[in-house]
Every structure is written in structure tokens, then in C-alpha cells.
Design a protein around this motif. Sequence first.
Motif, PDB file in Angstrom:
ATOM      1  N   VAL A  34      97.524   8.530-133.282  1.00  0.00           N
ATOM      2  CA  VAL A  34      96.090   8.460-133.010  1.00  0.00           C
ATOM      3  C   VAL A  34      95.459   9.840-133.178  1.00  0.00           C
ATOM      4  O   VAL A  34      96.139  10.866-133.234  1.00  0.00           O
ATOM      5  N   GLU A  35      94.134   9.853-133.209  1.00  0.00           N
ATOM      6  CA  GLU A  35      93.394  11.093-133.346  1.00  0.00           C
ATOM      7  C   GLU A  35      93.508  11.938-132.082  1.00  0.00           C
ATOM      8  O   GLU A  35      93.446  11.410-130.962  1.00  0.00           O
TER       9      GLU A  35
ATOM     10  N   HIS B 173      79.589   1.040-131.326  1.00  0.00           N
ATOM     11  CA  HIS B 173      79.358   2.112-132.302  1.00  0.00           C
ATOM     12  C   HIS B 173      80.497   2.251-133.304  1.00  0.00           C
ATOM     13  O   HIS B 173      81.014   3.333-133.537  1.00  0.00           O
ATOM     14  N   HIS B 174      80.908   1.129-133.880  1.00  0.00           N
ATOM     15  CA  HIS B 174      81.873   1.139-134.984  1.00  0.00           C
ATOM     16  C   HIS B 174      83.220   1.749-134.599  1.00  0.00           C
ATOM     17  O   HIS B 174      83.962   2.225-135.458  1.00  0.00           O
TER      18      HIS B 174
ATOM     19  N   HIS C 105      85.647   5.983-138.631  1.00  0.00           N
ATOM     20  CA  HIS C 105      85.432   4.739-137.890  1.00  0.00           C
ATOM     21  C   HIS C 105      86.252   3.618-138.530  1.00  0.00           C
ATOM     22  O   HIS C 105      86.251   3.487-139.752  1.00  0.00           O
ATOM     23  N   PRO C 106      86.909   2.807-137.706  1.00  0.00           N
ATOM     24  CA  PRO C 106      87.060   2.962-136.256  1.00  0.00           C
ATOM     25  C   PRO C 106      88.197   3.922-135.928  1.00  0.00           C
ATOM     26  O   PRO C 106      89.093   4.150-136.742  1.00  0.00           O
ATOM     27  N   ARG C 107      88.154   4.458-134.738  1.00  0.00           N
ATOM     28  CA  ARG C 107      89.198   5.371-134.277  1.00  0.00           C
ATOM     29  C   ARG C 107      90.387   4.578-133.734  1.00  0.00           C
ATOM     30  O   ARG C 107      90.217   3.643-132.933  1.00  0.00           O
ATOM     31  N   ASN C 108      91.581   4.960-134.154  1.00  0.00           N
ATOM     32  CA  ASN C 108      92.785   4.304-133.641  1.00  0.00           C
ATOM     33  C   ASN C 108      92.854   4.373-132.121  1.00  0.00           C
ATOM     34  O   ASN C 108      93.297   3.430-131.450  1.00  0.00           O
ATOM     35  N   ILE C 109      92.432   5.500-131.578  1.00  0.00           N
ATOM     36  CA  ILE C 109      92.522   5.720-130.133  1.00  0.00           C
ATOM     37  C   ILE C 109      91.653   4.717-129.365  1.00  0.00           C
ATOM     38  O   ILE C 109      91.987   4.309-128.244  1.00  0.00           O
TER      39      ILE C 109
ATOM     40  N   ARG D  87      95.418   8.241-124.464  1.00  0.00           N
ATOM     41  CA  ARG D  87      94.821   9.556-124.730  1.00  0.00           C
ATOM     42  C   ARG D  87      93.288   9.523-124.821  1.00  0.00           C
ATOM     43  O   ARG D  87      92.662  10.576-124.910  1.00  0.00           O
ATOM     44  N   LEU D  88      92.701   8.344-124.814  1.00  0.00           N
ATOM     45  CA  LEU D  88      91.249   8.242-124.744  1.00  0.00           C
ATOM     46  C   LEU D  88      90.775   8.798-123.411  1.00  0.00           C
ATOM     47  O   LEU D  88      91.414   8.576-122.380  1.00  0.00           O
TER      48      LEU D  88
END
Length: 369
Positions: free
Chosen positions: A365-366, A276-277, A317-321, A215-216
Motif C-alpha cells: 500500500v501507499e 472521493h474516488h 485513485h483509488p488508493r490501496n490503503i 496504515r490508514l
Amino acid sequence: MKCEIEFLPVGDASKAGDAIVIRYGEPYDYKLMLVDGGHAKTGEQIVAHLRRFFGPSPVLEHVVLTHADGDHASGLRTVFEQIPVRNLWMHALWLHAEEASPLFANKTTTIESLTRRIKGEYDIVSGVYDLAAEQGCAIRPAFAGSDIGPFRVLSPDLWTYLHLLPQFDKTPDPDQPAIERQGLWIGKSSPATRLFESVKASLQSWTTETWDRERLRDGGITSASNESSVVLYGSFDGGPVLLTGDAGNRGLGWAAEAAVRMGLPLQGFQMVQVPHHGSRRNSGPTMLNRILGPIQPQHGPTRFSAYVSAPADDSKHPRNIVLNAFTRRGGYVIATQGVSKVHWGGFPARPGYSAAGQVPFFDRVEEYT
């Protein structure tokens, strides 16, 4: 040559940052390097860490400030006050005022006035510069092609940096048409925009994700300052490493193009830094495929280590995606989240350290908005 890379824990809650201690050479013949200094209080942690593990009088061969954001620069003031440094690599924004002046909207501003304003707005960075100069440290520009110890700077080059500088949040208004003509328009983020993004993040919705359904998305946009981050490529025993700072898709693209021109192979890294984290705006599937390689079969062997610097209790941060995206491409993903994490790179592990656990693949995920 061996290369040990230690990501120190930086920040809490939403205050992410970077502080990376590097030891390169051999176990009894090595040099030390620091990439970024985190927040103000991170400086004392860096100094204590260096003295604990590398003797009471450590010397830093190189310090690299990847970009002008405070969460990367602030702690360096304490480092320069207490630790000898031989070389500082950075972008001294105000020194480029004359070269970049045609790219600012106000054509009547004098170079002296523009220089003073930029230096005043970036007082943390200029303070680091002044402390380094007082120490007698060599201060060098960190642009593409520069060799910093065993690392090569891939991005940014000077020409690109001059076009990014007027788009930084704290520099004067840019000449948008002039920058757009070069295809380098990113734009500034206004306080209202930043507030909107913050509110939107607090209302985060969630969705499911599978290995085969990523989904990213491509097209994420980060700030011009982030895109100016120094991207470092190092060649070592066991394969190359890539340190990305806060670079986004544009900066990573410039870095990939530079690596090809320089004959430096991609997709064979032993270790990479998640940009970026772990922000979803800084990574996209196309760029990750180019740099890391394509998605691997599920449950296959890991191909590289991926480290992400993120506070322990940051909801953004961090994003699961993003972590899933690195895992899919063969990454053994490791997050600091309040604990120092080390890529030993051929150096022996220190007493008291244990093996870092792998971040799991997330089925929740987000929602990408």
C-alpha cells in the motif's frame, strides 16, 4: 422499494469524476435519478446510456449535483440540453452570497459584487442552473433534511455550508477568525500547495500492510468544496445505501450525526460509495468504524458492497490503503476503472452484464504521508 445504482465510468488518467444513474421503484414502475454528471464529455455518455436502457425519451425525476467541482458538474450541461428533468437539487453558491457575506474578509464588498464574482468563478455550475431554469425544471437547495425521492440528505446543513463557502478555492478570501470561532476552519489550498501535493504524489513510496495492521490514519484533510458534498441516505429492500460524493472526514462526521438525529441506522448498509474516488484524505479508521462498523475477522463473509468511481489508469485513485480499509470492515469492494458497475438492488440484471469482481486485499500500500 428496489434501488438500482449504476456507476458510469468517468474520466481517464488523473481526471476522476462521478456520474451515477439510479432507478428506484419496481421493474415495471420506476423513476430515474442522476447524481452528478462527470466531465463535459461524460454528458453524451449519460444521455446515450439513458436512451439505450430506458427508452428513446427518458425523463429524470431528480438530478443531484453534489458539489461545485467541475468533474461532477460539467456533463450536466449536455444532460439538460437533451433530457427532460423535473427536479434539480444543488447548491447555487451565488444565491448564498448575502447570508455568507459576514464570513468573507473584505467587509466593504457589496452583495451585488460578491454575487457576480462567485457566479462568474463558478460558471459551469451557474450554466447548469440557467439551463435547468430555461427547461422549466424545479430547482431546489440540497441541504440536510431534504427528501430527494427515496433519499434523505444528511449533509451539509445550510449553516455549515455558509461557513464552507468562503473557504472554496475560487471564492474571495475568508474571514478566518470568524470561521475558526465556529470550529469550521478548513482553509483554502493555494496553487503552490496543489502543485506540491501533485509532486509529492508522483514520488509515492510504498510499504507493506497486513489485515491486523492498518496504515490508514485519521486526520486527513480535503478541500472545503469536497466537504460540502451532498451525502445521501436511502432506505430500500435489502437495507440502506449511502452515497458520499467527495465528502471527507468532516462531511462524513456531519452526515453520521445527522443520521443519528433522524433515527436512521448506521453500520447496516447494503451498499456504500467510497468517498472521493478512493482518496486517503477522505477516509479515516475512526469514521469508517462509526459508519460501517469495526474491522471484521479476516476471510469472514462480506457485509456490504462498496463502489469506487476511479479512472482505469489513475496512479492516485483509488488508493490501496483505502480499499483495504473498506475490505477489512466487511466490504465487497468494486472499482469502475473504465467499466460501468451496477448495484442491482433487487432489479433484474440486464443482458450483457456480468458479475463484478471484487478488488483484492493488497499487501502493498501507499506510505501515508
